[in-house]
Write an enzyme that holds these catalytic residues in place. Sequence first.
Site, PDB file in Angstrom:
ATOM      1  N   GLU A 294      -5.371  -8.087  -0.343  1.00  0.00           N
ATOM      2  CA  GLU A 294      -6.057  -7.880   0.942  1.00  0.00           C
ATOM      3  C   GLU A 294      -7.529  -7.584   0.677  1.00  0.00           C
ATOM      4  OE1 GLU A 294      -4.522  -4.919   3.642  1.00  0.00           O
ATOM      5  OE2 GLU A 294      -2.464  -5.633   3.449  1.00  0.00           O
TER       6      GLU A 294
ATOM      7  N   GLU B 119       0.795  -1.229   0.000  1.00  0.00           N
ATOM      8  CA  GLU B 119       0.000   0.000   0.000  1.00  0.00           C
ATOM      9  C   GLU B 119       0.831   1.285   0.000  1.00  0.00           C
ATOM     10  OE1 GLU B 119      -2.836  -0.336   3.221  1.00  0.00           O
ATOM     11  OE2 GLU B 119      -4.018  -1.794   2.118  1.00  0.00           O
TER      12      GLU B 119
HETATM   13  C1  BGC Z   1      -2.722  -2.940   7.271  1.00  0.00           C
HETATM   14  C2  BGC Z   1      -3.373  -3.471   8.510  1.00  0.00           C
HETATM   15  C3  BGC Z   1      -4.828  -3.099   8.533  1.00  0.00           C
HETATM   16  C4  BGC Z   1      -5.470  -3.546   7.262  1.00  0.00           C
HETATM   17  C5  BGC Z   1      -6.896  -3.107   7.216  1.00  0.00           C
HETATM   18  C6  BGC Z   1      -3.418  -3.497   6.123  1.00  0.00           C
HETATM   19  O1  BGC Z   1      -2.758  -3.108   4.960  1.00  0.00           O
HETATM   20  O2  BGC Z   1      -1.385  -3.242   7.247  1.00  0.00           O
HETATM   21  O3  BGC Z   1      -2.706  -3.042   9.655  1.00  0.00           O
HETATM   22  O4  BGC Z   1      -5.475  -3.686   9.629  1.00  0.00           O
HETATM   23  O5  BGC Z   1      -4.771  -3.072   6.141  1.00  0.00           O
HETATM   24  O6  BGC Z   1      -6.960  -1.742   7.400  1.00  0.00           O
END
Ligand code: BGC
Length: 345
Positions: free
Chosen positions: A283, A165
């Site tokens: 993710e 990210e």
């Molecule tokens: C972060 C996490 C976070 C998740 C959802 C991830 O990229 O590293 O710490 O909980 O995104 O926000």
Amino acid sequence: MIPLHRKALACAAALVLATFTAAAVEQPARADVALDYNKKLASGINLGNALEAPKEGDWGVVLQPEYFPLIKAAGFSHVRVPVSWSTHSALTAPYTIDPSFFERIDWVIKQSRSNGLKVVLNMHHYEEFEADPMAHSERFVRMWQQIAEHFRSANNDLSFEFYNEPAKNIDAAKWNAIFAQTLKIVRASNPHRFIVVGPVNWNSIDQLDTLDLPDDKHLIVTVHYYSPQQFTHQGASWMGAESRKWLGTKWTGSAPEISQMTADFDKAGQWGELHHRPMYLGEFGAYEKADMDSRVLWTKAVRAQAKQHNFSDAYWEFCSGFGAYDPVSKHWREPLLDALKVSAK
Ligand code: BGC
């Protein structure tokens, strides 16, 4: 943990289908080898809140040997391993990474491999780099040089993702330049390693067009999906006080909700097709403050979109606040696990 409103921008931006013209787009060589690999990557889970904390355990998760067979038995094909390298490396050149930290990562990779799980190994939460990318780019590249040399003999079950990210002060021009520079260094020791790369603004779909990738056949492009944020991040402390107002937001799979999600994934899918790049949804997940029925519906719907567009994917995350697994009762949260399985078909 996560900077305030870290995903607010990503979700606020309008998602409009881009119009592409063949003439405007440079056609890279077909990345069939990466498309094949991406199929094998299939569906995984993030080992979140463990090694990307400043020190493993700071955020409540210490990886246990039994996690790996559990993950494999549940049907996942890989683990994405978020890692905070910057808190385990010297601050001055040559930015030596602590050998005992490498040993810990070696252990994670060994556990994964011996359980038949592929690994996507990333760099996560290098906050000084996000604040001042140019001042930290040399350290960033040199850390990756060490990681690449350390794993040069690993088989291709291991892939690298240079940065989770990219956001804040990492704009597209800086990110494209730093990515290309890092790739060049990493390719010296790992000519065929699969490398995962995503766009700025927290790997958001609407920034895919800003990615300017080298003509390298071993790249896989990643995006993250947490939309609508008011649902997935309700009550998430790292999103600031505002997220408390979102508590109670449901996701029911209504026609407008589905059509927004479909438009988002169509956009990402079309980008991948046009640029001949395999796509990885690295993710997606909904935080524990949302009601379970909504989480299950949303997770199932996102997973179905990923499969429909031939994306590989990794749920965020294994056993913490978004966890599909409850480390206290030592059981999977069956409805969530089921949502991940059912829509995988
Ligand atoms: C972060 C996490 C976070 C998740 C959802 C991830 O990229 O590293 O710490 O909980 O995104 O926000």
